[in-house]
Design an enzyme around this catalytic site. Structure first.
Site, PDB file in Angstrom:
ATOM      1  N   THR A 247       5.261  -7.988  -4.046  1.00 32.57           N
ATOM      2  CA  THR A 247       5.506  -7.368  -5.346  1.00 32.57           C
ATOM      3  C   THR A 247       6.907  -7.710  -5.845  1.00 32.57           C
ATOM      4  O   THR A 247       7.631  -6.875  -6.379  1.00 32.57           O
ATOM      5  CB  THR A 247       5.292  -5.837  -5.310  1.00 32.57           C
ATOM      6  OG1 THR A 247       4.164  -5.525  -4.490  1.00 32.57           O
ATOM      7  CG2 THR A 247       4.990  -5.306  -6.711  1.00 32.57           C
TER       8      THR A 247
ATOM      9  N   ARG B 139       7.096  -1.498  -3.329  1.00 34.28           N
ATOM     10  CA  ARG B 139       6.491  -0.443  -4.147  1.00 34.28           C
ATOM     11  C   ARG B 139       7.012   0.937  -3.777  1.00 34.28           C
ATOM     12  O   ARG B 139       6.599   1.930  -4.396  1.00 34.28           O
ATOM     13  CB  ARG B 139       4.967  -0.483  -4.007  1.00 34.28           C
ATOM     14  CG  ARG B 139       4.361  -1.814  -4.408  1.00 34.28           C
ATOM     15  CD  ARG B 139       2.863  -1.809  -4.310  1.00 34.28           C
ATOM     16  NE  ARG B 139       2.323  -3.164  -4.364  1.00 34.28           N
ATOM     17  CZ  ARG B 139       1.038  -3.464  -4.282  1.00 34.28           C
ATOM     18  NH1 ARG B 139       0.137  -2.497  -4.154  1.00 34.28           N
ATOM     19  NH2 ARG B 139       0.632  -4.726  -4.315  1.00 34.28           N
TER      20      ARG B 139
ATOM     21  N   GLU C  22       3.467  -8.755   5.000  1.00 32.85           N
ATOM     22  CA  GLU C  22       4.035  -8.615   3.657  1.00 32.85           C
ATOM     23  C   GLU C  22       4.302  -7.146   3.369  1.00 32.85           C
ATOM     24  O   GLU C  22       3.376  -6.354   3.238  1.00 32.85           O
ATOM     25  CB  GLU C  22       3.077  -9.187   2.612  1.00 32.85           C
ATOM     26  CG  GLU C  22       3.551  -9.009   1.174  1.00 32.85           C
ATOM     27  CD  GLU C  22       2.494  -9.344   0.141  1.00 32.85           C
ATOM     28  OE1 GLU C  22       2.572  -8.809  -0.979  1.00 32.85           O
ATOM     29  OE2 GLU C  22       1.582 -10.139   0.459  1.00 32.85           O
TER      30      GLU C  22
ATOM     31  N   LYS D  19      -0.823 -17.575  -4.292  1.00 37.41           N
ATOM     32  CA  LYS D  19      -1.578 -16.336  -4.131  1.00 37.41           C
ATOM     33  C   LYS D  19      -2.564 -16.245  -5.290  1.00 37.41           C
ATOM     34  O   LYS D  19      -2.176 -16.412  -6.448  1.00 37.41           O
ATOM     35  CB  LYS D  19      -0.608 -15.155  -4.150  1.00 37.41           C
ATOM     36  CG  LYS D  19      -1.269 -13.778  -4.172  1.00 37.41           C
ATOM     37  CD  LYS D  19      -0.193 -12.704  -4.215  1.00 37.41           C
ATOM     38  CE  LYS D  19      -0.782 -11.315  -4.285  1.00 37.41           C
ATOM     39  NZ  LYS D  19       0.256 -10.254  -4.234  1.00 37.41           N
TER      40      LYS D  19
END
Length: 217
Positions: free
Chosen positions: A75, A51, A47, A135
């Site tokens: 994200t 960011r 993953e 998640k």
């Protein structure tokens, strides 16, 4: 592609290894050797979080050049993020939570989503939308393994990838739960090893994480 087909893809990704690395990458040139080290260590699902400005380029490079890697994007906060990740070649998307607009974007896309939930109500809402694989974030601040384990009986349809504050030491507590397939963790790709190009060190961290497979319930 319907939600059930995408859920099957998410399940397959979660079952690849006991840990999905959560990667913050500042230099896209590091993406390919990092991913090759993770795959060599037995950790194929990766993953890459949105960011940093390098994230999408890193995803493109891994998707194009690293055999055996299943690269995803983390994200994901907006439909724009979702579509950009799909165009970059991501195989799955991960969000810290959900919004109506993000779920609508997921409905319209072939990219499977692993959505985030921190409460039973959020998990139930996602279950109503057809999501069985979630998640659990932020795992440790939200209640840790004890809270997630308490959900196993009243929410038996759900399986989780807890992420947030988990380490090699604490991961077995989560992986031993009946409703956990894998955990997410940033400890496999620490910033000092990425910046220093310590790919053998990252491979060793991946090998240690892959050995956690034996504790999965």
């Amino acid at each position: 592609m319907n939600i059930e087909t995408k859920q099957q893809q998410v399940e397959a990704t979660m079952r690849l290894a006991p840990v999905i690395p959560v990667v913050i990458i500042d230099d896209a040139r590091h993406a390919v050797p990092m991913a090759r080290a993770l795959v060599a260590g037995g950790i194929p699902a990766i993953e890459v979080t949105l960011r940093t400005p390098a994230a999408l380029d890193a995803i493109r490079a891994i998707a194009a050049e690293v055999e055996g890697a299943v690269v995803g994007v983390g994200t994901v906060l907006t439909p724009k993020d979702f579509h950009a990740a799909e165009q970059a070649g991501a195989r799955f998307a991960v969000s810290p939570g959900v919004s109506p607009n993000l779920l609508a974007a997921a409905d319209d896309s072939a990219l499977p989503l692993l959505p985030g939930a921190a409460t039973a109500s959020e998990a139930m809402t996602l279950l109503e939308r057809g999501y069985r694989y979630l998640k659990f974030f932020p795992a440790v601040p939200a209640g840790g393994a004890k809270l997630l384990g308490a959900w196993a009986s009243p929410l038996p349809q759900l399986r989780f990838c807890p992420t947030g504050g988990i380490s090699l030491t604490s991961a077995p507590d989560f992986l031993a739960l009946p409703n956990v397939f894998c955990v997410g963790g940033s400890w496999l790709t620490p910033n000092d090893k990425l910046k220093g190009g310590d790919w053998s060190g990252i491979e060793q961290l991946a090998r240690e994480a892959a050995l956690l497979k034996g504790v999965v319930a």
